[in-house]
Design an enzyme around this catalytic site. Structure first.
Site, short mmCIF file in Angstrom:
data_model
loop_
_atom_site.label_atom_id
_atom_site.label_comp_id
_atom_site.label_asym_id
_atom_site.label_seq_id
_atom_site.Cartn_x
_atom_site.Cartn_y
_atom_site.Cartn_z
N CYS A 113 86.63 -15.13 -21.49
CA CYS A 113 86.91 -14.38 -22.78
C CYS A 113 86.08 -14.78 -23.60
CB CYS A 113 88.40 -14.62 -23.19
SG CYS A 113 89.66 -13.73 -21.74
N HIS A 250 89.53 -12.41 -30.77
CA HIS A 250 89.65 -11.91 -29.27
C HIS A 250 91.14 -11.56 -29.01
CE1 HIS A 250 89.89 -11.80 -25.06
NE2 HIS A 250 90.67 -12.88 -24.88
N ASN A 280 94.17 -7.25 -22.79
CA ASN A 280 93.17 -8.32 -23.01
C ASN A 280 91.95 -7.86 -22.00
OD1 ASN A 280 91.37 -10.52 -22.68
ND2 ASN A 280 93.16 -11.91 -22.39
O1 UT7 Z 1 92.00 -14.73 -23.07
C1 UT7 Z 1 92.72 -15.90 -23.27
C2 UT7 Z 1 93.46 -16.05 -22.08
N1 UT7 Z 1 94.87 -15.65 -22.18
C3 UT7 Z 1 95.69 -15.77 -23.12
O2 UT7 Z 1 95.51 -16.07 -24.28
C4 UT7 Z 1 97.24 -15.95 -22.87
C5 UT7 Z 1 97.93 -17.00 -23.46
N2 UT7 Z 1 99.31 -16.90 -23.13
C6 UT7 Z 1 100.01 -15.98 -23.52
O3 UT7 Z 1 99.68 -14.86 -23.99
C7 UT7 Z 1 101.68 -16.27 -23.28
O4 UT7 Z 1 101.86 -17.30 -22.77
C8 UT7 Z 1 102.30 -15.28 -22.32
C9 UT7 Z 1 102.25 -13.61 -22.88
C10 UT7 Z 1 101.21 -15.19 -20.79
C11 UT7 Z 1 103.75 -15.35 -21.75
O5 UT7 Z 1 104.25 -15.73 -23.07
P1 UT7 Z 1 105.35 -16.81 -23.35
O6 UT7 Z 1 106.21 -16.61 -24.34
O7 UT7 Z 1 104.44 -17.93 -23.03
O8 UT7 Z 1 106.11 -16.83 -21.93
P2 UT7 Z 1 106.56 -17.77 -20.82
O9 UT7 Z 1 105.38 -18.01 -20.10
O10 UT7 Z 1 107.04 -19.23 -21.38
O11 UT7 Z 1 107.66 -17.18 -19.78
C12 UT7 Z 1 108.93 -16.68 -20.38
C13 UT7 Z 1 109.75 -16.08 -19.54
C14 UT7 Z 1 109.56 -16.65 -17.96
O12 UT7 Z 1 110.78 -16.53 -17.35
P3 UT7 Z 1 111.94 -18.05 -17.56
O13 UT7 Z 1 111.15 -19.00 -16.71
O14 UT7 Z 1 112.12 -18.33 -19.00
O15 UT7 Z 1 113.01 -17.46 -16.50
C15 UT7 Z 1 108.68 -15.84 -17.22
O16 UT7 Z 1 108.87 -15.65 -15.69
O17 UT7 Z 1 109.38 -14.76 -19.24
C16 UT7 Z 1 109.00 -14.64 -17.78
N3 UT7 Z 1 107.89 -13.46 -17.64
C17 UT7 Z 1 108.26 -12.10 -17.59
N4 UT7 Z 1 109.48 -11.46 -17.70
C18 UT7 Z 1 109.16 -10.09 -17.79
C19 UT7 Z 1 106.64 -13.99 -17.37
N5 UT7 Z 1 106.11 -12.62 -17.61
C20 UT7 Z 1 107.03 -11.61 -17.38
C21 UT7 Z 1 106.88 -10.25 -17.35
N6 UT7 Z 1 108.00 -9.68 -17.66
N7 UT7 Z 1 105.89 -9.73 -17.20
#
Ligand code: UT7
Length: 323
Positions: A113, A250, A280
């Site tokens: 990225c 980004h 992204n």
């Molecule tokens: O380009 C640079 C690289 N990428 C990034 O910058 C991404 C950086 N990270 C993020 O943007 C965020 O961490 C995410 C958007 C990927 C995830 O958001 P989060 O608030 O950190 O959520 P999380 O990973 O803590 O997940 C929360 C919950 C989980 O369920 P449990 O364990 O709480 O039951 C996940 O399984 O959300 C669940 N989850 C989803 N639910 C519905 C994960 N993906 C999804 C989804 N739909 N697509």
């Protein structure tokens, strides 16, 4: 002194738009979750005939048109990508061929990225070093090809597209009133290589592999790393957030963008956000966002613009440019 000045910008997006609701039949997710957690509403997804090379070529041609130049005017084609058409040759060489260029040189850069920010810094060194007079700099990606479409935690986040700029060597006064690239700061730290990676490659599995990410871990480090490199560019240029006209980050996650702007004290109205419509797009995200803000008249000649990115590796970096 020589400055690397932006002559023109262009972009290209795949024809097909995929909305959040289109994922509801593929993985266990909702439009509401994706919008709340990321700010993404839609992304473009490449068809079979749309590749990193074809999108890159289209963005490159648009940038050349905007600059009033032709491929004959270019010395170096530099492509930032992590999704090349082939393992080799470099996709930059294919774009060079598509543009009908048999002069100059072309190569790919891979910093995921952060690729575009790394490539701007590299192009600036070639221009200031006198090895090139004009660089065609492209960020082009087809991340849809390396996504695991069964993994809801990653497949909803990424999109495809390309953006390009033409950078030209021009005489400057050596002050921050000059047009062109004014400061840059690059970092990487491979101890984080397992937080965001592709689980395949020519020298290991012999396959292309799929993107894997510990999203929460990436999120945790993102704001601190981004603000560190931005502050390094502020120090080099002797400016503060107040002096900026535009912040073009980004486009990975709206929450990361907002938190970084807040920590740096950058006013909300100076922040360019396109993650809602592009998702992204990795190395294409910054030039795509730039092209939107140039096309709608926000970014104008003479504006002070801050670019930043952070991604797999981890890699991260920032560039300050007067448009
Ligand atoms: O380009 C640079 C690289 N990428 C990034 O910058 C991404 C950086 N990270 C993020 O943007 C965020 O961490 C995410 C958007 C990927 C995830 O958001 P989060 O608030 O950190 O959520 P999380 O990973 O803590 O997940 C929360 C919950 C989980 O369920 P449990 O364990 O709480 O039951 C996940 O399984 O959300 C669940 N989850 C989803 N639910 C519905 C994960 N993906 C999804 C989804 N739909 N697509």
């Amino acid at each position: 002194m020589i400055r690397s000045v932006v002559r023109g910008i262009g972009s290209a997006l795949p024809r097909r738009i995929m909305k959040n609701t289109d994922f509801e039949g593929i993985v266990d997710t909702t439009d509401e979750w994706i919008v709340q957690r990321t700010g993404i509403r839609q992304r473009h997804i490449a068809a079979e005939d749309e590749t990193t090379a074809s999108l890159g070529e289209a963005a490159a041609r648009a940038a050349l048109d905007a600059a009033g130049l032709t491929p004959a005017d270019i010395d170096l084609v530099l492509l930032a990508t992590s999704t090349p058409n082939n393992t080799f040759p470099a996709t930059a060489v294919e774009i060079q061929q598509r543009l009908g260029m048999r002069h100059g040189f072309a190569f790919d850069m891979q910093a995921v990225c952060s690729g575009f920010v790394y490539a701007v810094t590299t192009a600036d060194l070639y221009l200031r070093g006198g090895m090139a007079r004009r660089v065609l700099l492209i960020g082009s990606e087809t991340f849809s090809r390396i996504l695991d479409w069964n993994d809801r935690s990653t497949c909803v986040l990424f999109g495809d597209g390309a953006g390009a700029i033409v950078l030209e060597a021009a005489e400057g006064q050596g002050t921050i009133a000059d047009r062109g690239v004014l400061a840059s700061s690059l970092r990487s730290d491979g101890t984080f290589k397992d937080k965001l990676f592709v689980d395949g490659g020519p020298s290991t599995t012999g396959t292309v592999g799929h993107l894997r990410m510990e999203g929460r871990e990436v999120f945790k480090h993102a704001v601190g790393m981004i603000t560190d490199v931005i502050e390094a560019t502020y120090t080099q240029a002797g400016i503060t957030s107040e002096d900026l006209d535009w912040f073009v980050p980004h486009q990975a996650n709206r929450r990361i963008i907002d938190a970084s702007a807040k920590k740096l004290g950058i006013a909300e109205e100076k922040v360019v956000v396109t993650v809602d419509r592009h998702g992204n797009t990795s190395a294409a995200s910054v030039p795509l966002a730039l092209s939107v803000a140039v096309a709608d008249g926000r970014i104008k000649k003479g504006d002070l613009v801050l670019l930043e990115a952070m991604g797999g590796g981890f890699t991260w970096g920032a560039v300050l440019v007067r448009w």
